[in-house]
Design a protein around this motif. Structure first.
Motif, short mmCIF file in Angstrom:
data_model
loop_
_atom_site.label_atom_id
_atom_site.label_comp_id
_atom_site.label_asym_id
_atom_site.label_seq_id
_atom_site.Cartn_x
_atom_site.Cartn_y
_atom_site.Cartn_z
N VAL A 126 6.49 16.06 52.60
CA VAL A 126 5.24 16.51 52.00
C VAL A 126 5.55 17.37 50.78
O VAL A 126 6.42 18.25 50.84
CB VAL A 126 4.40 17.32 53.01
N PHE A 127 4.89 17.11 49.65
CA PHE A 127 5.12 17.93 48.47
C PHE A 127 3.86 18.60 47.93
O PHE A 127 3.92 19.50 47.10
CB PHE A 127 5.81 17.13 47.36
N VAL A 146 4.88 7.41 46.61
CA VAL A 146 4.04 8.54 47.02
C VAL A 146 2.91 8.02 47.89
O VAL A 146 2.19 7.09 47.50
CB VAL A 146 3.48 9.28 45.79
N VAL A 147 2.77 8.60 49.07
CA VAL A 147 1.73 8.17 50.02
C VAL A 147 0.80 9.34 50.34
O VAL A 147 1.14 10.50 50.12
CB VAL A 147 2.36 7.62 51.32
N VAL A 148 -0.36 8.99 50.87
CA VAL A 148 -1.37 9.98 51.28
C VAL A 148 -1.43 10.00 52.80
O VAL A 148 -1.50 8.94 53.44
CB VAL A 148 -2.75 9.63 50.69
N ALA A 176 9.69 11.49 40.30
CA ALA A 176 8.87 10.61 41.13
C ALA A 176 7.53 11.23 41.49
O ALA A 176 6.57 10.52 41.79
CB ALA A 176 9.63 10.22 42.40
N ILE A 177 7.46 12.57 41.47
CA ILE A 177 6.23 13.23 41.91
C ILE A 177 5.57 14.07 40.82
O ILE A 177 4.46 14.57 41.02
CB ILE A 177 6.49 14.14 43.14
N ALA A 178 6.22 14.20 39.65
CA ALA A 178 5.71 15.09 38.61
C ALA A 178 4.25 14.85 38.26
O ALA A 178 3.47 15.80 38.12
CB ALA A 178 6.60 14.99 37.36
N PRO A 179 3.78 13.58 38.13
CA PRO A 179 2.37 13.38 37.77
C PRO A 179 1.39 13.86 38.83
O PRO A 179 0.20 14.01 38.55
CB PRO A 179 2.27 11.86 37.58
N PHE A 180 1.87 14.08 40.05
CA PHE A 180 0.97 14.41 41.16
C PHE A 180 0.99 15.88 41.54
O PHE A 180 0.39 16.28 42.53
CB PHE A 180 1.33 13.57 42.39
N ASP A 237 10.52 22.81 43.08
CA ASP A 237 11.60 22.49 43.99
C ASP A 237 11.14 22.84 45.40
O ASP A 237 10.18 23.58 45.58
CB ASP A 237 12.89 23.25 43.65
N PHE A 238 11.83 22.31 46.39
CA PHE A 238 11.30 22.34 47.74
C PHE A 238 12.39 22.69 48.74
O PHE A 238 13.57 22.43 48.50
CB PHE A 238 10.67 20.99 48.10
#
Length: 344
Positions: free
Chosen positions: A314-315, A265-267, A120-124, A236-237
């Motif tokens: 937050v990532f 994904v939000v800002v 879900a977040i890989a492109p970012f 990983d987090f």
């Protein structure tokens, strides 16, 4: 063992702390928790901890490390998570068949379940999605395409103003878009950077010569060049509550969606400048607006209370904004919803 595998073991080991770290604070269970659960492919640590705990980021507080199990900090499909109690406190521990067999020790590390859905977040994680005004002013930009091209795609060479250093060789091509503004102060926190493609430096100078090696869209004159990130992205987090109280707002949603829900994904309008770090968990709140009291009239208003609507993690942080993944939502979320440290 590769750098990423070493990093993965270190991060997850930090996440799944030993039972001796069990805090005095009471960890509340999910009222509908199971007694045991068998891990399946596609699970995440957040998913599993949500089954057992009311607050899934408190997983480390109740995790018991069994020293008889190979890689007890890593959880694989087929493993069983069991809920027990010690001194009246909930304890989660791992049950693994054939835990001492060489086959288990040889299980690839990349098959261990992640903390959150990385897809879900890989492109970012790596692209320069936010740039500040000073960075834009100093960045090289495209001034001309070779061979009479009006725009550029993969395989097209071009000239850019002024690159005098031979390193780095790789540059991201971005197009400055809308500014990210603080909804309360009006301050410009940075600019959205639309990713165009990747370029390879062929010759320094003013102009320098570069080759577009890949492109998501056609490059145009005026597109900026940003040095590509050389460090390995965090994969990983460790979900945790920020040490200091933080209050902010959702100011944008990425990927062009209008309705915000789980795994969007939000800002946020807060970043590294206030201490936000990757892994920090915040609760999402709605309300707070002032409405007119039509009963009393005479212009009297009443401020509605804030109601919890979900959680995010937050990532990735920039100086004044952050990217976060919505982990759960009890109702549709919106731009300008509030975020706060849990417990505040």
């Amino acid at each position: 063992m590769s750098y990423l595998n070493n990093k993965l073991i270190g991060v997850i080991s930090g996440l799944l702390l030993s039972f001796s770290a069990l805090a005095a604070q009471h960890v509340a269970l999910n009222p509908s928790h199971p007694e045991r659960y068998t891990v399946v492919k596609g699970d995440t640590l957040w998913d599993i901890s949500s089954m057992f705990l009311r607050d899934p980021w408190l997983w480390p507080e109740v995790w018991y490390v069994n020293p008889q199990i190979a890689n007890p900090h890593l959880i694989y499909p087929g493993d069983e998570i069991v809920l027990t109690y010690r001194d009246g406190q909930p304890v989660l521990q791992l049950s693994r068949k054939n835990s001492l067999s060489p086959r288990v020790r040889a299980t690839p590390l990349d098959q261990a379940i992640p903390t959150i859905p990385i897809d879900a977040i890989a492109p970012f994680l790596t692209r320069p999605y936010v740039v500040d005004e000073n960075e834009l002013e100093k960045a090289p930009y495209i001034v001309h395409f070779l061979d009479d091209h009006i725009v550029g795609g993969a395989g097209i060479s071009y000239y850019a103003r002024s690159i005098m250093e031979e390193r780095p060789i790789q540059y991201a091509v971005v197009r400055p878009e809308k500014p990210y503004k603080d909804p309360d102060t009006g301050e410009i926190l940075g600019y959205e950077a639309l990713y165009v493609g990747t370029s390879e430096l062929k010759r320094t100078g003013d102009p320098a010569k570069l080759l577009l090696t890949s492109s998501d869209m056609e490059a145009i004159i005026g597109d900026r060049l940003i040095k590509e990130q050389e460090d390995e992205p965090l994969i990983d987090f460790q979900p945790r509550v920020p040490e200091n109280p933080i209050e902010g707002r959702i100011i944008s949603v990425l990927n062009g969606v209008t309705q915000i829900g789980q795994y969007n994904v939000v800002v946020l309008n807060k970043g590294a400048n206030v201490g936000l770090e990757a892994g920090h968990v915040l609760r999402i709140l709605q309300g707070g607006e002032a409405i007119r009291d039509i009963v009393k009239g005479r212009g009297e208003t009443v401020t509605l209370p804030l109601e919890e609507a979900g959680h995010l993690m937050v990532f990735r942080t920039f100086e004044k904004v952050s990217f976060a993944l919505v982990m759960d939502a009890t109702k549709p979320l919106h731009v300008l919803d509030w975020v706060r440290t849990p417990g505040s």
